[in-house]
Scaffold this motif. Structure first.
Motif, short mmCIF file in Angstrom:
data_model
loop_
_atom_site.label_atom_id
_atom_site.label_comp_id
_atom_site.label_asym_id
_atom_site.label_seq_id
_atom_site.Cartn_x
_atom_site.Cartn_y
_atom_site.Cartn_z
N LEU A 50 -47.43 40.85 -41.85
CA LEU A 50 -47.19 39.78 -40.67
C LEU A 50 -46.53 38.85 -41.13
CD1 LEU A 50 -50.69 39.69 -39.24
CD2 LEU A 50 -48.67 40.40 -37.95
N ILE A 51 -46.57 38.66 -42.48
CA ILE A 51 -45.64 37.59 -43.08
C ILE A 51 -44.06 38.02 -43.31
CG2 ILE A 51 -44.95 36.35 -45.37
CD1 ILE A 51 -47.99 36.27 -45.72
N SER A 52 -43.87 39.46 -43.45
CA SER A 52 -42.77 39.82 -43.59
C SER A 52 -42.07 39.98 -41.98
CB SER A 52 -42.72 41.32 -44.13
OG SER A 52 -41.42 42.04 -44.02
N LEU A 53 -42.99 40.21 -41.18
CA LEU A 53 -42.52 40.29 -39.67
C LEU A 53 -41.76 39.10 -39.21
CD1 LEU A 53 -42.68 42.25 -37.52
CD2 LEU A 53 -44.73 41.25 -36.58
N GLU A 54 -41.99 37.74 -39.82
CA GLU A 54 -41.67 36.63 -39.40
C GLU A 54 -39.95 36.64 -39.76
OE1 GLU A 54 -43.38 33.50 -41.63
OE2 GLU A 54 -45.35 33.93 -40.83
N LYS A 55 -39.60 37.32 -40.85
CA LYS A 55 -38.26 37.46 -40.94
C LYS A 55 -37.55 38.37 -39.76
CE LYS A 55 -39.09 37.30 -45.95
NZ LYS A 55 -38.81 38.31 -47.45
N SER A 56 -38.19 39.41 -39.37
CA SER A 56 -37.48 40.10 -38.50
C SER A 56 -37.28 39.47 -37.13
CB SER A 56 -38.66 41.37 -38.12
OG SER A 56 -38.70 42.16 -39.09
N PHE A 57 -38.53 38.60 -36.64
CA PHE A 57 -38.20 37.66 -35.46
C PHE A 57 -37.26 36.77 -35.57
CE2 PHE A 57 -42.48 39.56 -34.20
CZ PHE A 57 -42.18 39.60 -32.72
N HIS A 58 -36.92 36.32 -36.82
CA HIS A 58 -35.94 35.34 -37.09
C HIS A 58 -34.80 35.80 -36.76
CE1 HIS A 58 -33.97 32.09 -40.12
NE2 HIS A 58 -33.75 32.00 -38.76
N TRP A 59 -34.49 37.13 -37.33
CA TRP A 59 -33.22 37.86 -37.22
C TRP A 59 -32.95 38.09 -35.63
CZ3 TRP A 59 -32.66 42.57 -34.92
CH2 TRP A 59 -31.19 43.06 -35.00
N ALA A 60 -34.14 38.21 -35.02
CA ALA A 60 -34.13 38.60 -33.52
C ALA A 60 -33.59 37.62 -32.86
CB ALA A 60 -35.40 39.04 -32.91
N PHE A 61 -34.13 36.32 -32.87
CA PHE A 61 -33.58 35.06 -32.60
C PHE A 61 -32.16 34.89 -32.67
CE2 PHE A 61 -37.97 33.69 -31.88
CZ PHE A 61 -38.07 33.33 -30.51
N LYS A 62 -31.66 35.31 -33.91
CA LYS A 62 -30.16 34.63 -34.35
C LYS A 62 -29.37 35.61 -33.45
CE LYS A 62 -30.23 35.00 -38.78
NZ LYS A 62 -30.01 35.05 -40.26
N ASN A 63 -29.72 36.92 -33.14
CA ASN A 63 -28.97 38.05 -32.68
C ASN A 63 -29.03 37.92 -31.13
OD1 ASN A 63 -27.45 39.83 -34.47
ND2 ASN A 63 -29.59 39.31 -35.45
N LEU A 64 -29.98 37.53 -30.51
CA LEU A 64 -30.37 37.57 -29.08
C LEU A 64 -29.79 36.16 -28.37
CD1 LEU A 64 -33.96 38.40 -28.88
CD2 LEU A 64 -32.29 39.76 -28.03
N ILE A 65 -29.63 35.21 -29.17
CA ILE A 65 -29.08 33.92 -28.46
C ILE A 65 -27.79 33.27 -29.50
CG2 ILE A 65 -31.05 33.20 -27.14
CD1 ILE A 65 -31.82 31.75 -29.54
N LYS A 66 -27.13 34.31 -30.33
CA LYS A 66 -26.37 33.87 -31.02
C LYS A 66 -25.00 33.16 -30.36
CE LYS A 66 -23.84 38.34 -31.52
NZ LYS A 66 -23.44 39.40 -32.42
N ASN A 67 -24.96 33.55 -29.10
CA ASN A 67 -23.70 33.02 -28.18
C ASN A 67 -24.01 31.52 -27.54
OD1 ASN A 67 -22.06 35.18 -28.96
ND2 ASN A 67 -22.54 36.39 -27.44
N GLU A 68 -25.31 31.11 -27.85
CA GLU A 68 -25.50 29.87 -26.96
C GLU A 68 -25.09 28.81 -27.59
OE1 GLU A 68 -29.86 28.32 -26.94
OE2 GLU A 68 -29.67 29.53 -25.08
N THR A 69 -24.55 27.92 -27.01
CA THR A 69 -23.97 26.57 -27.49
C THR A 69 -24.93 25.72 -27.87
OG1 THR A 69 -24.03 25.79 -25.32
CG2 THR A 69 -21.98 26.77 -25.93
N ASN A 70 -26.09 25.58 -27.27
CA ASN A 70 -27.12 24.67 -27.74
C ASN A 70 -27.81 25.49 -28.94
OD1 ASN A 70 -28.92 22.68 -28.28
ND2 ASN A 70 -29.94 22.51 -26.32
N GLY A 71 -27.99 25.38 -30.14
CA GLY A 71 -28.56 26.01 -31.20
C GLY A 71 -29.84 25.42 -31.29
N GLU A 72 -30.29 24.21 -30.72
CA GLU A 72 -31.46 23.60 -30.87
C GLU A 72 -32.41 23.87 -29.44
OE1 GLU A 72 -32.32 22.49 -33.54
OE2 GLU A 72 -30.42 22.78 -34.43
N LYS A 73 -32.00 24.78 -28.58
CA LYS A 73 -32.82 25.15 -27.69
C LYS A 73 -34.10 25.95 -27.90
CE LYS A 73 -32.87 26.58 -22.81
NZ LYS A 73 -31.79 27.20 -21.66
N ASN A 74 -35.37 25.70 -27.54
CA ASN A 74 -36.28 26.53 -27.67
C ASN A 74 -36.28 27.73 -26.75
OD1 ASN A 74 -37.08 24.87 -29.67
ND2 ASN A 74 -39.12 24.12 -28.73
#
Length: 366
Positions: free
Chosen positions: A92-116
């Motif tokens: 589960l701790i290692s899975l946090e890195k996978s979700f972090h990677w997913a967010f960076k790739n799913l919304i990498k084109n978004e102009t507002n990088g602070e949007k939740n």
């Protein structure tokens, strides 16, 4: 002769034990599901919540804030063992890195990088008599379906146009191998360990109640409620005069969990105005019932005639008034007698006083 009796007795015991073994191995339908909810931005993972449930009973919980695997029941530590729980904790701790990677790739084109944003993953596997019958793997982004694994087609399906750019990843042998491994090891195998541990929940037959409601316009509604049963799998249906069918509008609450890790289910049948609601039974099928059980619908409640009710009320009122009147009359009589007694005593006192008065003696002397 004695030898034949011993053989017969041994055969009987073997038959009994065999029946018990068959009953114990014929486990009902079970399901194990995981809910992953991640909140993050294009730059960071803010939180990750993981909930694991078997047969809709929550078993364990994980939160990124404290990075602890919390078991909802103490016996879970014994069912899985310390080593197994520690391995899941590291995953589960290692899975946090996978979700972090997913967010960076799913919304990498978004102009507002602070949007939740919210990324949800739903994993589910089902067993029927210890045989895997289905599994699900679904993704949702900001509350909308993103992609899912289609078992029948044997491939991943994009639910949104943005998901199609991940197709090379989904079609890779490594990704599919990881998904199958996760479903087998973390979903199927863990569920089997939990179900084999007897302290999880003893099987309990359903407690069934059947009732009816007669509306003023003549419509009849039938209710059949099964509660307190385990395992979750159960079947309820209506029959009339020994035959199944559809006689009105049927609805169901769905099988829902109780607070004590058991379940309940209610089905409702609304009959047309011309149907008096006689001859109906609710049929219940559950693994803890030897055979399907039938529960008849009670008859129409007897209605007292209005004039009988009115007369009864009037009789009670008259009786109460009579009692009050008798008490008032008795009170008046007692008061009058007491007053008369007081007047007589006063008169006697006056006569006695006048007889012994000094004035009277003076007049006699004169």
């Amino acid at each position: 002769m004695a030898s034949q009796k011993r053989k017969k007795s041994l055969f009987t015991w073997m038959l009994v034990l065999g029946c018990l073994a068959v009953r114990n191995t014929q486990a009902a339908h079970h399901s194990h599901d995981f809910h992953f909810t991640a909140i993050g931005t294009a730059r960071s993972l803010l939180n990750l919540i993981v909930i694991s449930s078997v047969d809709d009973v929550q078993l364990c919980y994980y939160n990124k804030q404290n990075q602890q695997v919390v078991m909802k029941a103490a016996w879970m530590y014994q069912a899985l063992g310390a080593n197994e729980i520690e391995q899941k904790h590291k995953k589960l701790i290692s899975l946090e890195k996978s979700f972090h990677w997913a967010f960076k790739n799913l919304i990498k084109n978004e102009t507002n990088g602070e949007k939740n944003h919210t990324l949800q993953v739903f994993v589910d596997c089902e067993l029927d008599k210890d045989i895997q019958v289905s599994s699900q793997f679904q993704f949702a982004l900001d509350g909308e379906d993103f992609c899912q694994m289609d078992e029948q087609l044997g491939r991943w399906v994009a639910m949104k146009p943005e998901a199609k750019r991940f197709k090379p990843l989904w079609d890779s042998a490594l990704w599919n191998r990881l998904v199958k491994h996760y479903i087998q090891e973390d979903c199927i195998d863990i569920m089997k360990k939990i179900l084999q541990y007897s302290s999880m929940r003893e099987n309990v037959p359903p407690d069934v109640t059947v009732s009816r409601h007669d509306a003023p316009d003549g419509r009849v509604t039938l209710f059949c409620r099964a509660s307190g049963f385990y395992p979750r799998s159960i079947m309820l249906h209506w029959e009339r005069d020994g035959a199944p069918g559809v006689w009105g509008q049927e609805s169901s609450s769905g099988t829902l969990p109780n607070g004590n890790a058991t379940f309940y289910l209610q089905i409702i049948l609304e009959l047309p105005p011309s149907d008096p609601g006689t001859g109906y039974v609710c049929v219940v099928e559950h693994s803890e019932l030897q055979t399907p059980a039938t529960f008849p619908v009670p008859g129409k409640p007897s209605m007292e005639r209005p004039w009988v009710t009115v007369l009864s009320i009037m009789a009670v009122i008259i009786l109460a008034l009579s009692c009050v009147g008798a008490f008032i009359t008795w009170k008046k009589r007692k008061t009058a007698a007491l007053q008369q007694k007081n007047v007589g005593e006063q008169q006697a006192f006056c006569i006695l006083f006048m007889a012994n008065s000094p004035l009277r003696h003076a007049a006699n002397h004169q």
